[in-house]
Design an enzyme around this catalytic site. Structure first.
Site, PDB file in Angstrom:
ATOM      1  N   ASP A   1     -12.420 -10.031  -1.387  1.00 36.91           N
ATOM      2  CA  ASP A   1     -13.723 -10.231  -0.742  1.00 36.91           C
ATOM      3  C   ASP A   1     -14.690  -9.209  -1.336  1.00 36.91           C
ATOM      4  O   ASP A   1     -14.264  -8.202  -1.910  1.00 36.91           O
ATOM      5  CB  ASP A   1     -13.677 -10.178   0.799  1.00 36.91           C
ATOM      6  CG  ASP A   1     -12.937  -8.987   1.377  1.00 36.91           C
ATOM      7  OD1 ASP A   1     -12.908  -7.912   0.737  1.00 36.91           O
ATOM      8  OD2 ASP A   1     -12.396  -9.121   2.492  1.00 36.91           O
TER       9      ASP A   1
ATOM     10  N   ASN B   1       1.953  -4.665  -3.337  1.00 30.48           N
ATOM     11  CA  ASN B   1       0.544  -4.999  -3.123  1.00 30.48           C
ATOM     12  C   ASN B   1      -0.234  -3.718  -2.825  1.00 30.48           C
ATOM     13  O   ASN B   1       0.215  -2.889  -2.036  1.00 30.48           O
ATOM     14  CB  ASN B   1       0.470  -5.979  -1.937  1.00 30.48           C
ATOM     15  CG  ASN B   1      -0.885  -6.600  -1.721  1.00 30.48           C
ATOM     16  OD1 ASN B   1      -1.516  -7.066  -2.666  1.00 30.48           O
ATOM     17  ND2 ASN B   1      -1.333  -6.628  -0.473  1.00 30.48           N
TER      18      ASN B   1
ATOM     19  N   HIS C   1     -10.710  -5.676  -2.530  1.00 26.45           N
ATOM     20  CA  HIS C   1     -11.751  -5.572  -1.494  1.00 26.45           C
ATOM     21  C   HIS C   1     -12.918  -4.798  -2.112  1.00 26.45           C
ATOM     22  O   HIS C   1     -12.954  -3.579  -2.085  1.00 26.45           O
ATOM     23  CB  HIS C   1     -11.206  -4.843  -0.258  1.00 26.45           C
ATOM     24  CG  HIS C   1     -10.121  -5.591   0.449  1.00 26.45           C
ATOM     25  ND1 HIS C   1     -10.341  -6.813   1.053  1.00 26.45           N
ATOM     26  CD2 HIS C   1      -8.816  -5.305   0.649  1.00 26.45           C
ATOM     27  CE1 HIS C   1      -9.212  -7.244   1.596  1.00 26.45           C
ATOM     28  NE2 HIS C   1      -8.268  -6.359   1.358  1.00 26.45           N
TER      29      HIS C   1
ATOM     30  N   GLU D   1      -6.302 -10.337  -2.016  1.00 23.79           N
ATOM     31  CA  GLU D   1      -7.106 -10.206  -0.787  1.00 23.79           C
ATOM     32  C   GLU D   1      -8.597 -10.116  -1.103  1.00 23.79           C
ATOM     33  O   GLU D   1      -9.326  -9.333  -0.498  1.00 23.79           O
ATOM     34  CB  GLU D   1      -6.676  -8.947  -0.002  1.00 23.79           C
ATOM     35  CG  GLU D   1      -5.201  -8.890   0.335  1.00 23.79           C
ATOM     36  CD  GLU D   1      -4.814  -7.691   1.208  1.00 23.79           C
ATOM     37  OE1 GLU D   1      -5.709  -7.021   1.760  1.00 23.79           O
ATOM     38  OE2 GLU D   1      -3.605  -7.425   1.321  1.00 23.79           O
TER      39      GLU D   1
ATOM     40  N   GLU E   1       0.803  -1.233   0.000  1.00 23.13           N
ATOM     41  CA  GLU E   1       0.000   0.000   0.000  1.00 23.13           C
ATOM     42  C   GLU E   1       0.832   1.276   0.000  1.00 23.13           C
ATOM     43  O   GLU E   1       0.675   2.126   0.875  1.00 23.13           O
ATOM     44  CB  GLU E   1      -0.990  -0.029   1.172  1.00 23.13           C
ATOM     45  CG  GLU E   1      -1.872  -1.269   1.127  1.00 23.13           C
ATOM     46  CD  GLU E   1      -2.852  -1.392   2.296  1.00 23.13           C
ATOM     47  OE1 GLU E   1      -2.929  -0.468   3.118  1.00 23.13           O
ATOM     48  OE2 GLU E   1      -3.529  -2.431   2.375  1.00 23.13           O
TER      49      GLU E   1
HETATM   50  O1  G3I Z   1      -3.468  -8.552  18.286  1.00 23.93           O
HETATM   51  C1  G3I Z   1      -4.368  -7.665  18.918  1.00 23.93           C
HETATM   52  C2  G3I Z   1      -4.885  -8.248  20.190  1.00 23.93           C
HETATM   53  O2  G3I Z   1      -3.828  -8.431  21.090  1.00 23.93           O
HETATM   54  C3  G3I Z   1      -5.952  -7.318  20.771  1.00 23.93           C
HETATM   55  O3  G3I Z   1      -6.516  -7.914  21.903  1.00 23.93           O
HETATM   56  C4  G3I Z   1      -7.031  -7.041  19.749  1.00 23.93           C
HETATM   57  C5  G3I Z   1      -8.068  -6.063  20.253  1.00 23.93           C
HETATM   58  O4  G3I Z   1      -8.560  -5.242  19.235  1.00 23.93           O
HETATM   59  O5  G3I Z   1      -6.443  -6.513  18.593  1.00 23.93           O
HETATM   60  C6  G3I Z   1      -5.522  -7.370  17.996  1.00 23.93           C
HETATM   61  O6  G3I Z   1      -4.992  -6.761  16.858  1.00 23.93           O
HETATM   62  C7  G3I Z   1      -5.853  -6.740  15.731  1.00 23.93           C
HETATM   63  C8  G3I Z   1      -5.152  -7.459  14.596  1.00 23.93           C
HETATM   64  O7  G3I Z   1      -5.907  -7.343  13.417  1.00 23.93           O
HETATM   65  C9  G3I Z   1      -4.941  -8.938  14.885  1.00 23.93           C
HETATM   66  O8  G3I Z   1      -6.175  -9.577  15.059  1.00 23.93           O
HETATM   67  C10 G3I Z   1      -6.107  -5.301  15.356  1.00 23.93           C
HETATM   68  O9  G3I Z   1      -6.896  -4.668  16.363  1.00 23.93           O
HETATM   69  C11 G3I Z   1      -6.823  -5.230  14.031  1.00 23.93           C
HETATM   70  O10 G3I Z   1      -6.892  -3.860  13.625  1.00 23.93           O
HETATM   71  C12 G3I Z   1      -6.048  -6.004  13.002  1.00 23.93           C
HETATM   72  O11 G3I Z   1      -6.779  -5.913  11.801  1.00 23.93           O
HETATM   73  C13 G3I Z   1      -6.112  -6.373  10.653  1.00 23.93           C
HETATM   74  C14 G3I Z   1      -5.823  -5.206   9.712  1.00 23.93           C
HETATM   75  O12 G3I Z   1      -5.221  -5.699   8.515  1.00 23.93           O
HETATM   76  C15 G3I Z   1      -4.897  -4.180  10.333  1.00 23.93           C
HETATM   77  O13 G3I Z   1      -4.771  -3.063   9.499  1.00 23.93           O
HETATM   78  C16 G3I Z   1      -7.014  -7.377   9.948  1.00 23.93           C
HETATM   79  O14 G3I Z   1      -7.141  -8.542  10.768  1.00 23.93           O
HETATM   80  C17 G3I Z   1      -6.435  -7.766   8.595  1.00 23.93           C
HETATM   81  O15 G3I Z   1      -7.398  -8.501   7.882  1.00 23.93           O
HETATM   82  C18 G3I Z   1      -6.110  -6.515   7.802  1.00 23.93           C
HETATM   83  O16 G3I Z   1      -5.523  -6.918   6.599  1.00 23.93           O
HETATM   84  C19 G3I Z   1      -5.218  -5.877   5.674  1.00 23.93           C
HETATM   85  C20 G3I Z   1      -4.009  -6.329   4.867  1.00 23.93           C
HETATM   86  O17 G3I Z   1      -2.947  -6.653   5.741  1.00 23.93           O
HETATM   87  C21 G3I Z   1      -3.578  -5.257   3.882  1.00 23.93           C
HETATM   88  N1  G3I Z   1      -4.681  -4.872   3.034  1.00 23.93           N
HETATM   89  C22 G3I Z   1      -5.889  -4.460   3.723  1.00 23.93           C
HETATM   90  C23 G3I Z   1      -6.344  -5.563   4.682  1.00 23.93           C
HETATM   91  C24 G3I Z   1      -7.640  -5.177   5.353  1.00 23.93           C
HETATM   92  O18 G3I Z   1      -7.473  -4.060   6.192  1.00 23.93           O
END
Ligand code: G3I
Length: 317
Positions: free
Chosen positions: A239, A173, A209, A237, A132
């Protein structure tokens, strides 16, 4: 019987895959379908190979979560895409809060990539080396990397990745480059520039997305514009989300939309494969990020196939 991956391979593609995350791997029904190689022949770690997970403190590398997903893929005989090396999100605070110089951040960046890609050397089909990099207007996204290193962080990252594992394909990406506009043009220009300068870049990842009813009509032509530059492309990615509640009409339109996206990849010779950003609505990131939206995946929350599943098969046919 025909699955999402067997159909993709019949169409000449390398894989059809899914993202997955470590907490989900305790669900045996989920893992059973994720491991069904007729449907999924490739995995991406949704979070556990990102910088905050891999190097939470400077020089301290923790690969256990990423290794768990790699080991599952290897047990199943699935390819892996690495995600990701350099991104402005999910950075540990030591990266964002340090007063760097160009030299010290370059050293931290190259050390991160060398260790991350080096740890998985020989195990990854590809790596999202840069994730990104652009704003919607085509300018570079401002981050700690542009602030202290400048645009050179991109070629530095790619060259470091090549040295760490010459056998893995190096990707940039991005999202919102699936349609004609400033961001796609900026990415096309970046690929041309990197190629001219002899910087290694093998592929461009299109996140895809999408929203039900809004798949961009220029997508296939954009894919062709990139492969014409000598890079491969992949849908990384995928969906297709909807405003809830789900209706029969929305599910039918979603089937059509999945078919349209897959057909675009099928029709472009150097589109090598497709990854869904998790296969089931149970574990999709969409409801958390877009309140009121969801049901974006080809399997429902009970791991049953939705009409979208048939849309993917139709797209490969
Ligand atoms: O690990 C912590 C955990 O310790 C905590 O208790 C919990 C409470 O909110 O958060 C956890 O972290 C989360 C993390 O995912 C792991 O589950 C974050 O809050 C959450 O924001 C994070 O979201 C991820 C996101 O990227 C972050 O920007 C999504 O799962 C993931 O699907 C998403 O993936 C991205 C790609 O990497 C890049 N392209 C866009 C895509 C969608 O945003």
């Amino acid at each position: 019987s025909t699955g999402l991956s067997t159909a993709a391979k019949s169409a000449g593609k390398k894989y059809f895959g899914s993202a997955t995350d470590n907490p989900e791997l305790t669900n045996t029904a989920y893992v059973a379908e994720l491991s069904n190689v007729a449907d999924f022949s490739q995995l991406t770690a949704e979070n556990s190979m990102k910088w905050d997970a891999i190097e939470p403190n400077q020089g301290q590398f923790t690969f256990s979560q990423g290794d768990q997903i790699l080991q599952l893929a290897q047990k199943n005989g699935q390819l892996m895409r690495g995600h990701n090396c350099v991104w402005h999100e999910q950075l540990p605070s030591w990266v964002t809060n340090t007063q760097w110089t160009n030299a010290t951040l370059t050293a931290a960046l190259t050390n991160h990539i060398t260790n991350l890609i080096g740890h998985y050397k020989g195990d990854m089909y590809s790596w999202d080396v840069v994730n990104e990099p652009f704003n919607e207007d085509g300018s570079l996204f401002s981050s700690v990397f542009t602030e202290f290193i400048g645009p050179a962080y991109i070629p530095i990252a790619l060259k470091t990745a090549r040295a760490a594992d010459p056998s893995t394909k190096l990707y940039i990406n991005e999202f919102n480059i699936e349609f004609t506009g400033a961001k796609a043009t900026a990415m096309l220009n970046l690929v041309k520039q990197l190629k001219q300068e002899g910087v290694p870049v093998d592929g461009i990842g299109f996140q895809c997305h999408f929203i039900v009813g809004e798949v961009p009509t220029s997508f296939q032509s954009i894919l062709q514009q990139f492969t014409a530059l000598g890079v491969e492309v992949a849908i990384t990615e995928l969906d297709i989300r909807m405003t809830l509640p789900e209706t029969t009409a929305l599910l039918q339109q979603q089937q059509t939309d999945y078919q349209t996206v897959i057909n675009a990849c099928r029709s472009v010779a150097n589109c090598v494969g497709v990854t869904v950003w998790d296969y089931t609505d149970e574990f999709s990131w969409i409801p958390g990020a877009f309140p009121g939206m969801g049901d974006a995946c080809p399997f429902d929350s009970n791991f049953n196939k939705k009409p979208a599943y048939q849309g993917i098969l139709n797209g490969w046919a």
